[in-house]
Scaffold this active site. Structure first.
Site, PDB file in Angstrom:
ATOM      1  N   GLN A   1      67.645  80.648  65.635  1.00 15.88           N
ATOM      2  CA  GLN A   1      67.769  81.929  66.340  1.00 15.88           C
ATOM      3  C   GLN A   1      67.192  81.840  67.751  1.00 15.88           C
ATOM      4  O   GLN A   1      67.756  82.387  68.698  1.00 15.88           O
ATOM      5  CB  GLN A   1      67.052  83.038  65.557  1.00 15.88           C
TER       6      GLN A   1
ATOM      7  N   CYS B   1      69.465  85.821  53.741  1.00 21.05           N
ATOM      8  CA  CYS B   1      69.017  84.478  53.311  1.00 21.05           C
ATOM      9  C   CYS B   1      67.526  84.291  53.565  1.00 21.05           C
ATOM     10  O   CYS B   1      67.079  83.209  53.956  1.00 21.05           O
ATOM     11  CB  CYS B   1      69.798  83.365  54.020  1.00 21.05           C
TER      12      CYS B   1
ATOM     13  N   HIS C   1      64.203  81.225  56.832  1.00 17.28           N
ATOM     14  CA  HIS C   1      65.569  81.293  56.298  1.00 17.28           C
ATOM     15  C   HIS C   1      65.644  80.275  55.155  1.00 17.28           C
ATOM     16  O   HIS C   1      64.930  79.266  55.184  1.00 17.28           O
ATOM     17  CB  HIS C   1      66.512  80.911  57.438  1.00 17.28           C
TER      18      HIS C   1
ATOM     19  N   ASP D   1      62.285  75.489  63.353  1.00 15.01           N
ATOM     20  CA  ASP D   1      63.650  75.967  63.147  1.00 15.01           C
ATOM     21  C   ASP D   1      63.977  76.886  64.325  1.00 15.01           C
ATOM     22  O   ASP D   1      63.468  77.998  64.422  1.00 15.01           O
ATOM     23  CB  ASP D   1      63.727  76.718  61.816  1.00 15.01           C
TER      24      ASP D   1
ATOM     25  N   LYS E   1      75.646  79.137  66.926  1.00 13.90           N
ATOM     26  CA  LYS E   1      74.827  80.308  67.263  1.00 13.90           C
ATOM     27  C   LYS E   1      74.507  80.343  68.756  1.00 13.90           C
ATOM     28  O   LYS E   1      73.852  81.258  69.230  1.00 13.90           O
ATOM     29  CB  LYS E   1      73.536  80.305  66.436  1.00 13.90           C
TER      30      LYS E   1
HETATM   31  N1  PLP Z   1      67.626  79.065  60.273  1.00  9.19           N
HETATM   32  C1  PLP Z   1      67.747  80.334  60.700  1.00  9.19           C
HETATM   33  C2  PLP Z   1      66.554  81.046  61.260  1.00  9.19           C
HETATM   34  C3  PLP Z   1      68.991  80.962  60.646  1.00  9.19           C
HETATM   35  O1  PLP Z   1      69.121  82.215  61.081  1.00  9.19           O
HETATM   36  C4  PLP Z   1      70.087  80.236  60.115  1.00  9.19           C
HETATM   37  C5  PLP Z   1      71.396  80.896  59.989  1.00  9.19           C
HETATM   38  O2  PLP Z   1      71.530  82.093  60.057  1.00  9.19           O
HETATM   39  C6  PLP Z   1      69.896  78.923  59.703  1.00  9.19           C
HETATM   40  C7  PLP Z   1      68.645  78.373  59.789  1.00  9.19           C
HETATM   41  C8  PLP Z   1      71.024  78.117  59.150  1.00  9.19           C
HETATM   42  O3  PLP Z   1      72.007  77.912  60.120  1.00  9.19           O
HETATM   43  P1  PLP Z   1      73.441  77.315  59.711  1.00  9.19           P
HETATM   44  O4  PLP Z   1      73.972  78.179  58.606  1.00  9.19           O
HETATM   45  O5  PLP Z   1      74.235  77.385  60.960  1.00  9.19           O
HETATM   46  O6  PLP Z   1      73.209  75.909  59.256  1.00  9.19           O
END
Ligand code: PLP
Length: 410
Positions: A199, A368, A119, A196, A222
């Site tokens: 998800q 993204c 992401h 990360d 999430k």
């Molecule tokens: N990493 C992953 C895999 C994500 O799916 C997301 C958000 O969809 C993020 C990071 C970023 O999360 P946030 O926008 O809550 O900071």
């Protein structure tokens, strides 16, 4: 599992009127009443700043905030509470990590590895720091089906690699790279690994001790918690060694224009007034999940995920993407309840808008994740991500409406 009873816990799902089929849980999950009540109680009866006042309300807020930290520690199975830093979300957690790691451990000429699955939040903070520091930004390539081979990450490593940043679950396909293998091999060469888990956190039981990652990031919203709260986990030794991220109140032990000393581990990274209600709301979400039996919820979600793919694959004109896979440590084994698809005769955005007319919320676009979308040769895709409050009937409704939109019923 009684899904109707579970749905009763989520006020947004129980409104009168048009159908509301919420299938965009990867973007954010809905909130149970327990979380909403917790936020309300804090602001109604308990509001006070922490670590500052000597009066009972403030002492109580400080204690509750630290208890919330302990709940998160136990959820991710960290060894120490001081390894849990509250942030605003996963994006801030990765930015914190990138800044602190670069300031402390990375020299010009070193390199950092990310993957094409990432992401933007786990890609651009590293790219940006590499550019500033004269370090090399290396990207491990994904396969054409959107999967990622651990070997392709590991072969990017050399004696100047300082860190690998990798997702535990792609937010596009749900694919889970073999992070256990990556961590094991990286550590043999003294390379740090950041996972990360934005998800993965909501679809897996995660133990940072078992995984042995050095850093792990996720967002509260999430995993049924409020927006504006996130977690940065770091091994204690690194949190103690690394430079602060933000400077300000509550992270300084003492100092003036000369000497300054900072709090040691987590406290060093929590400058200024924190999102105390957010931390308590996240704690309430985790307590809620525990009380409902998280592993049972996951089993139901996995069953629903299989049914989702089955139903979507049967829709004429719709192509469900990607074989999913699970490394053994991230059990239970079944694939995450996520499906990503395109159609022969319509763009993803058109499908999203047409489904919205039927009260169905799915995510469309590039998610993204531009490098991955480029790799799989798509500009946009539709994405369905389920929660344990979704039902088979909702999936059938989605498939039936998709059939009308994309298939022979159009
Ligand atoms: N990493 C992953 C895999 C994500 O799916 C997301 C958000 O969809 C993020 C990071 C970023 O999360 P946030 O926008 O809550 O900071």
């Amino acid at each position: 599992m009684d899904v109707a009873e579970i749905r009763g816990d989520f006020p947004i799902l129980n409104q009168e009127g048009k159908p509301f089929v919420y299938l965009d849980n990867g973007a954010t999950t809905q909130k149970p009443q327990a979380v909403i009540d917790r936020l309300c109680r804090y602001y109604s009866l308990e509001n006070s700043n922490i670590h500052r006042g000597s009066y009972p309300l403030s002492s109580r807020a400080s204690r509750m905030y630290e208890e919330a930290r302990e709940t998160v520690r136990s959820w991710v199975d960290a060894e120490y509470g001081e390894e849990i830093v509250f942030t605003r979300g996963c994006t801030e957690s990765v930015n914190l990590a990138a800044l602190a790691v670069f300031e402390t451990y990375v020299c010009p000429g070193d390199n950092v590895i990310v993957t094409e699955l990432e992401h933007s939040s786990n890609y651009f903070p590293w790219k940006n720091q590499c550019g500033k520091k004269g370090a090399q930004f290396r990207v491990a390539l994904a396969q054409a089906d959107g999967s990622l081979r651990a070997e392709d990450v590991l072969e990017q490593m050399d004696c100047r690699t300082r860190l690998i940043a990798v997702t535990a679950m792609s937010n596009v396909t749900g694919f889970c790279p073999d992070v256990d293998l990556i961590i094991r091999e990286a550590h043999k060469r003294g390379v740090l690994v950041l996972v990360d888990a934005a998800q993965a956190i909501v679809h897996r039981v995660i133990s940072v001790r078992q995984m042995d990652c050095d850093f792990l990031c996720f967002s509260g919203h999430k995993i049924y918690g409020p927006m504006g709260i996130g977690i940065f986990y770091g091994k204690k030794t690194y949190l103690e060694e690394m430079a602060p991220y933000l400077y300000g109140g509550d992270m300084v032990v003492k100092g003036d224009r000369g000497e300054v000393s900072y709090k040691k581990s987590s406290g060093k990274y929590e400058a200024g007034t924190q999102n105390i209600a957010g931390a308590l709301g996240l704690e309430a979400a985790l307590i809620y999940l525990r009380s409902r039996g998280f592993e049972e919820l996951l089993r139901y979600e996995a069953e629903l995920g299989g049914y989702l793919r089955e139903c979507l694959e049967a829709v004429k004109g719709v192509h469900v993407m990607g074989a999913l896979s699970m490394p053994p440590l991230l059990s239970p084994r079944p694939d995450p309840p996520i499906a990503v698809f395109g159609a022969d005769n319509l763009g993803a955005y058109d499908i999203g808008v047409l489904l919205a007319n039927y009260g169905i919320a799915v995510r469309c676009g590039s998610h993204c994740a531009y490098p991955l979308m480029k790799r799989v040769g798509r500009e946009s895709l539709c994405h369905v991500s389920l929660s344990f409050y979704n039902t088979k009937q909702e999936i059938e409704y989605l498939a039936e409406r998709l059939e009308r939109i994309c298939g022979r019923g159009s």
